[in-house]
Design a protein around this motif. Structure first.
Motif, PDB file in Angstrom:
ATOM      1  N   ASN A 117     -49.320  20.076  15.171  1.00  0.00           N
ATOM      2  CA  ASN A 117     -50.016  20.035  13.878  1.00  0.00           C
ATOM      3  C   ASN A 117     -50.980  21.201  13.701  1.00  0.00           C
ATOM      4  OD1 ASN A 117     -48.799  17.444  13.206  1.00  0.00           O
ATOM      5  ND2 ASN A 117     -50.217  16.559  14.701  1.00  0.00           N
ATOM      6  N   ALA A 118     -50.504  22.372  14.078  1.00  0.00           N
ATOM      7  CA  ALA A 118     -51.339  23.571  13.954  1.00  0.00           C
ATOM      8  C   ALA A 118     -50.753  24.565  12.952  1.00  0.00           C
ATOM      9  CB  ALA A 118     -51.511  24.232  15.316  1.00  0.00           C
ATOM     10  N   GLY A 119     -49.887  24.077  12.079  1.00  0.00           N
ATOM     11  CA  GLY A 119     -49.322  24.959  11.063  1.00  0.00           C
ATOM     12  C   GLY A 119     -47.993  25.571  11.425  1.00  0.00           C
ATOM     13  N   PHE A 120     -47.413  25.150  12.555  1.00  0.00           N
ATOM     14  CA  PHE A 120     -46.068  25.591  12.929  1.00  0.00           C
ATOM     15  C   PHE A 120     -45.370  24.428  13.631  1.00  0.00           C
ATOM     16  CE2 PHE A 120     -49.119  27.076  16.132  1.00  0.00           C
ATOM     17  CZ  PHE A 120     -48.645  26.459  17.277  1.00  0.00           C
ATOM     18  N   ASP A 121     -44.065  24.520  13.786  1.00  0.00           N
ATOM     19  CA  ASP A 121     -43.292  23.439  14.397  1.00  0.00           C
ATOM     20  C   ASP A 121     -43.432  23.478  15.912  1.00  0.00           C
ATOM     21  OD1 ASP A 121     -42.315  22.654  11.896  1.00  0.00           O
ATOM     22  OD2 ASP A 121     -40.662  24.080  11.993  1.00  0.00           O
ATOM     23  N   THR A 122     -43.432  22.297  16.527  1.00  0.00           N
ATOM     24  CA  THR A 122     -43.495  22.196  17.982  1.00  0.00           C
ATOM     25  C   THR A 122     -42.495  21.142  18.458  1.00  0.00           C
ATOM     26  OG1 THR A 122     -45.272  20.539  17.846  1.00  0.00           O
ATOM     27  CG2 THR A 122     -45.935  22.845  18.113  1.00  0.00           C
ATOM     28  N   GLU A 123     -42.103  21.251  19.717  1.00  0.00           N
ATOM     29  CA  GLU A 123     -41.189  20.269  20.308  1.00  0.00           C
ATOM     30  C   GLU A 123     -41.445  20.159  21.806  1.00  0.00           C
ATOM     31  OE1 GLU A 123     -36.421  19.584  21.215  1.00  0.00           O
ATOM     32  OE2 GLU A 123     -37.023  21.078  19.721  1.00  0.00           O
ATOM     33  N   LEU A 124     -41.707  18.958  22.259  1.00  0.00           N
ATOM     34  CA  LEU A 124     -41.785  18.657  23.681  1.00  0.00           C
ATOM     35  C   LEU A 124     -40.377  18.313  24.151  1.00  0.00           C
ATOM     36  CD1 LEU A 124     -43.002  17.925  26.389  1.00  0.00           C
ATOM     37  CD2 LEU A 124     -43.829  15.783  25.410  1.00  0.00           C
ATOM     38  N   SER A 125     -39.811  19.150  25.018  1.00  0.00           N
ATOM     39  CA  SER A 125     -38.406  19.019  25.390  1.00  0.00           C
ATOM     40  C   SER A 125     -38.240  18.537  26.820  1.00  0.00           C
ATOM     41  CB  SER A 125     -37.695  20.368  25.235  1.00  0.00           C
ATOM     42  OG  SER A 125     -36.380  20.295  25.746  1.00  0.00           O
ATOM     43  N   PRO A 126     -37.418  17.487  27.023  1.00  0.00           N
ATOM     44  CA  PRO A 126     -37.067  17.079  28.387  1.00  0.00           C
ATOM     45  C   PRO A 126     -35.937  17.921  28.972  1.00  0.00           C
ATOM     46  CG  PRO A 126     -36.052  15.589  26.817  1.00  0.00           C
ATOM     47  CD  PRO A 126     -36.857  16.566  26.018  1.00  0.00           C
ATOM     48  N   GLY A 127     -35.418  18.838  28.175  1.00  0.00           N
ATOM     49  CA  GLY A 127     -34.336  19.718  28.627  1.00  0.00           C
ATOM     50  C   GLY A 127     -34.664  21.167  28.349  1.00  0.00           C
ATOM     51  N   ILE A 128     -35.842  21.604  28.797  1.00  0.00           N
ATOM     52  CA  ILE A 128     -36.329  22.935  28.425  1.00  0.00           C
ATOM     53  C   ILE A 128     -35.474  24.041  29.021  1.00  0.00           C
ATOM     54  CG2 ILE A 128     -37.992  23.119  30.329  1.00  0.00           C
ATOM     55  CD1 ILE A 128     -38.432  24.344  26.670  1.00  0.00           C
ATOM     56  N   MET A 129     -34.907  23.842  30.210  1.00  0.00           N
ATOM     57  CA  MET A 129     -34.093  24.901  30.802  1.00  0.00           C
ATOM     58  C   MET A 129     -32.824  25.140  29.976  1.00  0.00           C
ATOM     59  SD  MET A 129     -35.991  25.894  33.198  1.00  0.00           S
ATOM     60  CE  MET A 129     -34.926  27.024  34.094  1.00  0.00           C
ATOM     61  N   GLN A 130     -32.236  24.065  29.468  1.00  0.00           N
ATOM     62  CA  GLN A 130     -31.082  24.208  28.578  1.00  0.00           C
ATOM     63  C   GLN A 130     -31.486  24.946  27.307  1.00  0.00           C
ATOM     64  OE1 GLN A 130     -27.757  23.183  29.020  1.00  0.00           O
ATOM     65  NE2 GLN A 130     -27.310  24.183  27.070  1.00  0.00           N
ATOM     66  N   ALA A 131     -32.640  24.589  26.765  1.00  0.00           N
ATOM     67  CA  ALA A 131     -33.124  25.257  25.554  1.00  0.00           C
ATOM     68  C   ALA A 131     -33.364  26.738  25.795  1.00  0.00           C
ATOM     69  CB  ALA A 131     -34.409  24.584  25.067  1.00  0.00           C
ATOM     70  N   MET A 132     -33.881  27.082  26.975  1.00  0.00           N
ATOM     71  CA  MET A 132     -34.116  28.493  27.292  1.00  0.00           C
ATOM     72  C   MET A 132     -32.801  29.260  27.404  1.00  0.00           C
ATOM     73  SD  MET A 132     -37.316  28.321  29.994  1.00  0.00           S
ATOM     74  CE  MET A 132     -37.464  30.117  30.094  1.00  0.00           C
ATOM     75  N   TRP A 133     -31.794  28.651  28.012  1.00  0.00           N
ATOM     76  CA  TRP A 133     -30.494  29.301  28.110  1.00  0.00           C
ATOM     77  C   TRP A 133     -29.873  29.505  26.724  1.00  0.00           C
ATOM     78  CZ3 TRP A 133     -27.386  31.900  31.369  1.00  0.00           C
ATOM     79  CH2 TRP A 133     -27.765  31.964  32.709  1.00  0.00           C
ATOM     80  N   GLN A 134     -30.030  28.509  25.866  1.00  0.00           N
ATOM     81  CA  GLN A 134     -29.455  28.646  24.529  1.00  0.00           C
ATOM     82  C   GLN A 134     -30.121  29.771  23.753  1.00  0.00           C
ATOM     83  OE1 GLN A 134     -28.259  23.905  24.191  1.00  0.00           O
ATOM     84  NE2 GLN A 134     -29.330  24.848  22.485  1.00  0.00           N
ATOM     85  N   LYS A 135     -31.443  29.882  23.871  1.00  0.00           N
ATOM     86  CA  LYS A 135     -32.101  30.999  23.201  1.00  0.00           C
ATOM     87  C   LYS A 135     -31.675  32.326  23.817  1.00  0.00           C
ATOM     88  CE  LYS A 135     -36.284  33.376  21.969  1.00  0.00           C
ATOM     89  NZ  LYS A 135     -37.725  33.612  22.186  1.00  0.00           N
ATOM     90  N   TRP A 136     -31.535  32.345  25.149  1.00  0.00           N
ATOM     91  CA  TRP A 136     -31.125  33.576  25.825  1.00  0.00           C
ATOM     92  C   TRP A 136     -29.763  34.043  25.313  1.00  0.00           C
ATOM     93  CZ3 TRP A 136     -30.520  34.110  31.881  1.00  0.00           C
ATOM     94  CH2 TRP A 136     -30.534  35.468  32.222  1.00  0.00           C
ATOM     95  N   VAL A 137     -28.832  33.128  25.203  1.00  0.00           N
ATOM     96  CA  VAL A 137     -27.509  33.477  24.675  1.00  0.00           C
ATOM     97  C   VAL A 137     -27.637  34.024  23.259  1.00  0.00           C
ATOM     98  CG1 VAL A 137     -25.331  32.485  23.845  1.00  0.00           C
ATOM     99  CG2 VAL A 137     -26.153  31.953  26.151  1.00  0.00           C
ATOM    100  N   PHE A 138     -28.460  33.394  22.445  1.00  0.00           N
ATOM    101  CA  PHE A 138     -28.618  33.821  21.055  1.00  0.00           C
ATOM    102  C   PHE A 138     -29.178  35.235  20.962  1.00  0.00           C
ATOM    103  CE2 PHE A 138     -31.347  34.197  17.257  1.00  0.00           C
ATOM    104  CZ  PHE A 138     -30.369  34.102  16.280  1.00  0.00           C
ATOM    105  N   ILE A 139     -30.311  35.487  21.655  1.00  0.00           N
ATOM    106  CA  ILE A 139     -30.938  36.806  21.515  1.00  0.00           C
ATOM    107  C   ILE A 139     -30.170  37.886  22.259  1.00  0.00           C
ATOM    108  CG2 ILE A 139     -33.224  35.837  21.100  1.00  0.00           C
ATOM    109  CD1 ILE A 139     -33.958  36.678  23.981  1.00  0.00           C
ATOM    110  N   ALA A 140     -29.530  37.527  23.373  1.00  0.00           N
ATOM    111  CA  ALA A 140     -28.743  38.522  24.105  1.00  0.00           C
ATOM    112  C   ALA A 140     -27.554  38.975  23.262  1.00  0.00           C
ATOM    113  CB  ALA A 140     -28.267  37.955  25.434  1.00  0.00           C
ATOM    114  N   THR A 141     -26.902  38.025  22.610  1.00  0.00           N
ATOM    115  CA  THR A 141     -25.772  38.388  21.752  1.00  0.00           C
ATOM    116  C   THR A 141     -26.225  39.270  20.604  1.00  0.00           C
ATOM    117  OG1 THR A 141     -24.635  36.319  22.296  1.00  0.00           O
ATOM    118  CG2 THR A 141     -23.900  37.492  20.329  1.00  0.00           C
ATOM    119  N   LEU A 142     -27.321  38.891  19.957  1.00  0.00           N
ATOM    120  CA  LEU A 142     -27.819  39.687  18.833  1.00  0.00           C
ATOM    121  C   LEU A 142     -28.221  41.083  19.292  1.00  0.00           C
ATOM    122  CD1 LEU A 142     -28.535  39.736  15.834  1.00  0.00           C
ATOM    123  CD2 LEU A 142     -30.802  38.851  16.432  1.00  0.00           C
ATOM    124  N   GLY A 143     -28.916  41.159  20.425  1.00  0.00           N
ATOM    125  CA  GLY A 143     -29.304  42.462  20.950  1.00  0.00           C
ATOM    126  C   GLY A 143     -28.108  43.301  21.339  1.00  0.00           C
TER     127      GLY A 143
END
Length: 307
Positions: free
Chosen positions: A167-193
């Motif tokens: 509730n600080a003016g941006f979206d937040t998420e407490l994730s029980p699967g943060i390592m999966q989330a990190m890999w998914q972002k890595w795939v996204f930005i690596a592909t774009l780069g």
């Protein structure tokens, strides 16, 4: 919760400012010259969610005399060693280090210095840049922080972090699967780069060229294959969500790595592409476009060093 933001650049400056704007106890760890500039001009943000200018609370490495509850580490991978040295006095036995760097290898670097327990997993979803006047410009409406214990546990401390920055003016998420989330972002930005740097253009420019879309999708396939082989298979719904980013015919989208290269600045090629290539090689995967992209960026980095 006492929060130390390491780096008042495009990412740390943005989220730190939003937290401070909503009354959180936020201090920015910066260099003396940056501290003077911020006190003179203020931290300025241009955003579709509302512009902001304020004079933040800053501290330099030499001025740290107490520890913090949370350290939001938002520097680029090229600056991590210096950031670690600067922030060491701020880390106590119960300090949580929340890194939002690109890629994954920073987790090992931080854990070697501060211990496994201190280091959380984190994902930052925002597109920001710093303009010629030093203002942080938000390029897209998306603004989200995701965090979690790397073990997947929902611990009291991660709940406290969630409460502190929600509730600080941006979206937040407490994730029980943060390592999966990190890999998914890595795939996204690596592909774009990979797509934009290897093919030297925006997504729209690439996809209007014959063979452009097929090449972009092959880049995605290579990055996805590495994640799959590494034990973090990319779910089909996520693939369906990100594919249009790489295939749009009318799009000015580029990667931050491409924009840095266009400016003649250092790039995070090894953290984003090089480390991913190493993961692929450890599983005997053939990823010719990723390898070509790594060589392309290494040639660029070498040319900067030589000039």
């Amino acid at each position: 919760m006492k929060i130390l933001v390491v780096g008042a650049g495009a990412v740390g400056g943005y989220f730190g400012a939003r937290l401070a704007q909503t009354g959180r106890d936020v201090t920015f760890l910066v260099r003396p010259a940056r501290a003077a500039q911020l006190q003179r001009d203020g931290l300025q943000i241009l955003s579709p969610h509302g512009n902001l200018t304020f004079k933040p609370q800053t501290i330099t490495a030499q001025e740290i005399h107490e520890t913090y509850d949370l350290v939001l580490l938002s520097v680029k991978s090229l600056a991590i060693d210096r950031a670690i040295a600067d922030m060491k006095p701020a880390i106590g036995p119960e300090t949580m280090i929340y890194p939002v760097l690109n890629g994954m290898r920073h987790l090992d670097t931080l854990s070697r210095v501060f211990g496994e327990r201190a280091v959380l997993g984190g994902v930052c979803m925002v597109s920001t840049d710093i303009d010629e006047q030093g203002r942080i410009v938000q390029l897209h409406e998306t603004q989200k922080l995701v965090y979690g214990e790397r073990s997947g546990e929902i611990t009291p401390r991660i709940k406290a972090l969630d409460e502190a920055i929600s509730n600080a003016g941006f979206d937040t998420e407490l994730s029980p699967g943060i390592m999966q989330a990190m890999w998914q972002k890595w795939v996204f930005i690596a592909t774009l780069g990979l797509v934009t740097c290897l093919l030297n253009g925006s997504i729209g420019e690439i996809n209007t060229a014959p063979g452009g879309e097929a090449t972009a999708l092959q880049c995605l396939d290579e990055c996805v294959a590495i994640a799959d082989a590494s034990g973090f298979p990319i779910p089909q719904p996520f693939l369906d969500q990100i594919k249009p980013y790489y295939t749009a015919k009318v799009s000015k989208l580029t990667s931050s790595m491409f924009r840095d290269m266009q400016r003649g600045a250092s790039v995070e090629a090894e953290a984003i592409l090089g480390d991913l290539l190493k993961h692929g090689q450890s599983h005997q995967l053939k990823t010719p476009l990723l390898q070509a992209g790594c060589v392309r960026m290494r040639v660029y980095q070498n040319s900067r060093s030589a000039s």
